[in-house]
Write a protein that holds these residues in place. Structure first.
Motif, PDB file in Angstrom:
ATOM      1  N   GLU A  96      -7.398  -9.523  -8.203  1.00  0.00           N
ATOM      2  CA  GLU A  96      -8.686  -9.108  -7.623  1.00  0.00           C
ATOM      3  C   GLU A  96      -8.571  -7.844  -6.763  1.00  0.00           C
ATOM      4  O   GLU A  96      -9.400  -6.944  -6.891  1.00  0.00           O
ATOM      5  N   PRO A  97      -7.564  -7.737  -5.875  1.00  0.00           N
ATOM      6  CA  PRO A  97      -7.447  -6.498  -5.091  1.00  0.00           C
ATOM      7  C   PRO A  97      -7.233  -5.251  -5.962  1.00  0.00           C
ATOM      8  O   PRO A  97      -7.726  -4.172  -5.632  1.00  0.00           O
ATOM      9  N   LYS A  98      -6.518  -5.394  -7.068  1.00  0.00           N
ATOM     10  CA  LYS A  98      -6.320  -4.262  -7.970  1.00  0.00           C
ATOM     11  C   LYS A  98      -7.641  -3.878  -8.638  1.00  0.00           C
ATOM     12  O   LYS A  98      -7.941  -2.700  -8.805  1.00  0.00           O
TER      13      LYS A  98
ATOM     14  N   LEU B 224      -9.719  -0.408  -8.403  1.00  0.00           N
ATOM     15  CA  LEU B 224     -10.223   0.260  -9.599  1.00  0.00           C
ATOM     16  C   LEU B 224     -11.696   0.618  -9.421  1.00  0.00           C
ATOM     17  O   LEU B 224     -12.099   1.753  -9.689  1.00  0.00           O
ATOM     18  N   ARG B 225     -12.506  -0.336  -8.966  1.00  0.00           N
ATOM     19  CA  ARG B 225     -13.939  -0.093  -8.772  1.00  0.00           C
ATOM     20  C   ARG B 225     -14.174   0.997  -7.731  1.00  0.00           C
ATOM     21  O   ARG B 225     -15.063   1.826  -7.890  1.00  0.00           O
ATOM     22  N   LYS B 226     -13.372   1.003  -6.678  1.00  0.00           N
ATOM     23  CA  LYS B 226     -13.531   1.979  -5.601  1.00  0.00           C
ATOM     24  C   LYS B 226     -13.128   3.387  -6.044  1.00  0.00           C
ATOM     25  O   LYS B 226     -13.838   4.357  -5.785  1.00  0.00           O
TER      26      LYS B 226
ATOM     27  N   ALA C 240     -14.951   4.252 -10.358  1.00  0.00           N
ATOM     28  CA  ALA C 240     -16.222   3.655 -10.771  1.00  0.00           C
ATOM     29  C   ALA C 240     -16.834   4.379 -11.979  1.00  0.00           C
ATOM     30  O   ALA C 240     -17.427   3.740 -12.854  1.00  0.00           O
ATOM     31  N   ASP C 241     -16.650   5.689 -12.045  1.00  0.00           N
ATOM     32  CA  ASP C 241     -17.228   6.474 -13.144  1.00  0.00           C
ATOM     33  C   ASP C 241     -16.555   6.213 -14.496  1.00  0.00           C
ATOM     34  O   ASP C 241     -17.074   6.613 -15.530  1.00  0.00           O
ATOM     35  N   LYS C 242     -15.425   5.531 -14.479  1.00  0.00           N
ATOM     36  CA  LYS C 242     -14.685   5.259 -15.725  1.00  0.00           C
ATOM     37  C   LYS C 242     -14.838   3.824 -16.214  1.00  0.00           C
ATOM     38  O   LYS C 242     -14.217   3.433 -17.181  1.00  0.00           O
TER      39      LYS C 242
END
Length: 178
Positions: free
Chosen positions: A163-165, A169-171, A174-176
């Motif tokens: 979850e932290p990874k 990733l989202r942070k 996000a554009d990908k």
């Protein structure tokens, strides 16, 4: 219309983590968990890999559409969603099977990887320890290791390590995301 389909093979610690990250990335068509880089004959098992004695790394093989996401972008996501500065370790997972590694499939991938490693280094205070090698034989992991996060989200490891990874990733990317 022909797609520009390519393959990337990466190891960033436990393959459950890297698989979960790349399954969320736009342009990624398939992610297969497996093993590569060992020095014993025959197809290794998860149990053998976990012993650390086979020399294999836990890796993922990513099939991606390079018209949607470049190999360079794949590597930037990879290098920023795990710790490439720890030798043979990711968090509590320790051993050569958890090493950070980029296995290139051709000379172009090798050149791109060398450049990305050079560009990313200044963002880390410690030296990047990511191995860069020509792709050896890739062995697909057992079925229970495929889609692990999707199938086991309530498992403690998924909550505390994966979850932290995914949050990172989202942070950062996000554009990908799909």
């Amino acid at each position: 219309m022909n797609k520009n389909v390519q393959i990337a093979t990466l190891g960033g610690g436990c393959f459950w983590c890297t698989e979960a990250v790349f399954q969320k990335v736009k342009g990624v068509e398939k992610v297969v968990s497996g093993y590569a880089g060992g020095n014993v004959p025959g197809k290794p098992t998860y149990r053998e890999i976990c012993s650390g004695l086979t020399g294999h790394a836990e890796v993922i093989q990513i099939t991606f559409n390079a018209d949607i996401i470049s190999f360079e972008d794949i590597l930037v996501i990879f290098m920023t969603t795990h710790d490439p500065t720890t030798l043979n370790q990711q968090g509590a997972d320790r051993g050569t099977q958890y090493r950070s590694v980029i296995y290139y499939h051709n000379e172009n991938q090798q050149k791109i990887a060398e450049e990305v490693l050079k560009q990313i280094q200044p963002y880390y205070s410690d030296k990047i320890e990511t191995e860069l090698s020509k792709i050896p034989v890739f062995y697909e992991a057992e079925q229970e290791h495929q889609d692990f996060y999707k199938n086991n989200q309530s498992y403690g490891y998924c909550s505390f390590v994966i979850e932290p990874k995914l949050s990172k990733l989202r942070k950062l990317h996000a554009d990908k995301l799909k």
